[in-house]
Design an enzyme around this catalytic site. Structure first.
Site, short mmCIF file in Angstrom:
data_model
loop_
_atom_site.label_atom_id
_atom_site.label_comp_id
_atom_site.label_asym_id
_atom_site.label_seq_id
_atom_site.Cartn_x
_atom_site.Cartn_y
_atom_site.Cartn_z
N HIS A 82 -31.56 -39.16 61.67
CA HIS A 82 -31.33 -37.78 61.28
C HIS A 82 -30.26 -37.16 62.17
CE1 HIS A 82 -33.09 -34.87 58.46
NE2 HIS A 82 -32.54 -33.97 59.26
N ASP A 161 -41.29 -27.30 55.65
CA ASP A 161 -39.87 -27.33 56.02
C ASP A 161 -38.99 -27.02 54.81
OD1 ASP A 161 -37.59 -27.81 57.76
OD2 ASP A 161 -37.25 -29.54 56.47
N ARG A 168 -33.51 -20.46 55.91
CA ARG A 168 -32.64 -20.46 57.11
C ARG A 168 -31.18 -20.59 56.71
NH1 ARG A 168 -34.29 -25.31 60.08
NH2 ARG A 168 -32.80 -24.67 61.66
N SER A 183 -38.00 -28.52 62.26
CA SER A 183 -37.53 -28.90 60.93
C SER A 183 -37.31 -30.41 60.86
CB SER A 183 -36.23 -28.15 60.64
OG SER A 183 -35.55 -28.71 59.53
N LYS A 187 -40.21 -33.55 59.29
CA LYS A 187 -39.84 -34.49 58.22
C LYS A 187 -39.96 -35.93 58.69
CE LYS A 187 -35.69 -32.64 57.26
NZ LYS A 187 -35.43 -31.22 57.40
N1 URA Z 1 -31.34 -30.92 59.94
C1 URA Z 1 -32.57 -30.50 59.56
O1 URA Z 1 -33.27 -31.17 58.81
N2 URA Z 1 -33.00 -29.31 60.02
C2 URA Z 1 -32.28 -28.55 60.85
O2 URA Z 1 -32.74 -27.49 61.23
C3 URA Z 1 -30.99 -28.98 61.24
C4 URA Z 1 -30.54 -30.19 60.78
#
Ligand code: URA
Length: 434
Positions: A82, A161, A168, A183, A187
């Site tokens: 990620h 999320d 957001r 966030s 995930k």
């Molecule tokens: N990626 C995400 O999934 N969430 C964030 O807040 C920033 C980047």
């Protein structure tokens, strides 16, 4: 508890208890909290911050707001990756197929564009037929049978999320360490991987502007993962200029394909190999991350990563013809060139300004419901450290029409900072957090 009291507690700087945060996440997912109240609370968090234990409690509540996948029977090690968000960051589209081609399955939940940063799901949706909405059963099946799946947030996995992320994006509440950490890690925990490599971006085109802030974010996410038995490492990479040449959804997909063909930009390849090398090492496939990176480069040169990329596109319903014929991706009708107004050395390319400009011309969203234009964006033709002559091409704007191209031209030109003295190229990889 009433939502208004919950908001007021954060506005007034109090620390939320675990019970309060669990109540909030449950009520949010049940649809009992309005968007305006949620947005007010998000802004209070941006302004007041959260303690480490609040952040961990929020993350856990979000991770368990839906189901948690169990991938233990699928493979000895399932990898996830990620990014904290950058400009021109198409790294997943290069890393995931290479790592899968090395025999380490990748199961990943990705996001859409967030603020000025692009999102992998939006990029993938520029491919004709590609499905980003994948059921839980299909997610597990695809990890097992194809070795790679990249899916959007579902109502089953970390739904909290999904709700917060959309708000957001359009309420200026992205840049917050606890909100980013919760966030991402909610995930990652819900998607059930064994190990995660995080690409934590630092610089002007990142939510963390300094390496110190990026390190704090990386350490917070590593610690949250560790508490639930998830192996986490982070690469802190440079985002003081956009990554690669292309910014914009379809343009970035094409650049990822060119990279898998061995014809991509150096900085993108360097980040992709570093991230993937760590995943191979974490999966005990190689004795070091460096050896992992070499293995991936061999696979890239042998064309195996590109083959896996095609399999992945087909598995999710996409038409892979664009791999050989990039003109099949959405094409912007107008291409407008931006040339240097004088000679000099390129001292900086303001990645945040480029990211914001990409949202303005339609590659990102201004409101939750807004549609995006997959074809628009920019292709840069110079990098920091390059010497440019007057009139040399700096960027090509891909736009929906002439008016939009001309309107954005001055913002793009201003993002390129020229200096009279020679400039050194900044390192692409800044630090590793293990
Ligand atoms: N990626 C995400 O999934 N969430 C964030 O807040 C920033 C980047």
């Amino acid at each position: 508890m009433r939502a208004v009291d919950f908001i007021a507690r954060k506005r007034d700087g109090y620390e939320h208890s675990r019970e309060e945060l669990e109540w909030f996440v449950k009520a949010l997912v049940a649809g009992e909290i309005s968007d305006y109240q949620t947005s007010a609370w998000l802004m209070a968090v941006v302004l007041r911050g959260m303690t480490a234990s609040e952040t961990a409690d929020l993350t856990r509540a979000m991770a368990f707001s839906g189901m948690r996948l169990d991938l233990t029977g699928v493979a000895p090690f399932v990898a996830d990756k990620h990014s904290t968000g950058g400009v021109g960051d198409k790294t997943t589209l290069v890393v995931a197929p290479l790592v899968a081609a090395a025999g380490v399955p990748v199961g990943k939940m990705s996001g859409r564009g967030l603020g000025f940063s692009g999102g992998t799901i939006d990029k993938l949706e520029s491919i004709s037929g590609f499905r980003t909405s994948v059921s839980t059963g299909d997610f597990i099946r695809q990890v097992k049978e194809v070795g790679i799946v990249v899916a959007a947030q579902t109502p089953d996995l970390a739904p909290a999320d999904g709700i917060l992320y959309k708000l957001r994006d359009v309420t200026a509440t992205v840049d917050s360490l606890p909100l980013i950490a919760s966030s991402i890690m909610s995930k990652k925990i819900a998607a059930g991987a064994t190990g995660v490599i995080l690409d934590v971006k630092a610089g002007k085109g990142a939510f963390m502007k300094t390496v110190e802030d990026a390190r704090s974010l990386a350490e917070a996410m590593r610690d949250i993962g560790g508490e639930v038995g998830l192996q986490v490492r982070a690469v802190i990479s440079d985002m003081d200029q956009p990554l690669g040449w292309a910014v914009g959804n379809a343009l970035e997909v094409n650049e990822a394909v060119q990279t898998l063909k061995g014809e991509g930009p150096e900085d993108l390849l360097e980040v992709a190999l570093a991230l993937g090398g760590h995943l191979l090492h974490m999966a005990a496939k190689t004795e070091s991350p460096e050896r992992g990176a070499e293995t991936l480069l061999d696979l890239l040169h042998a064309g195996v990563g590109l083959r896996k990329f095609r399999e992945f596109i087909v598995a999710q319903g996409g038409d892979p013809a664009f791999v050989d014929r990039p003109e099949l991706l959405p094409q912007a009708p107008v291409q407008h060139e931006v040339a240097a107004s004088g000679p000099g050395y390129l001292a900086g390319i303001n990645a945040e300004a480029i990211g914001r400009a990409s949202v303005t011309i339609g590659a990102g969203r201004a409101t939750k419901e807004a549609a995006i234009d997959y074809s628009v964006g920019f292709v840069l033709h110079a990098k920091v450290g390059d010497r440019v002559s007057q009139g040399q091409l700096l960027a090509t704007i891909h736009a929906a029409n002439d008016v939009s191209a001309r309107e954005i031209e001055s913002a793009i030109r201003a993002a390129f900072q020229l200096s009279n003295s020679p400039q050194t190229r900044p390192p692409t990889i800044r630090e590793i957090v293990t």
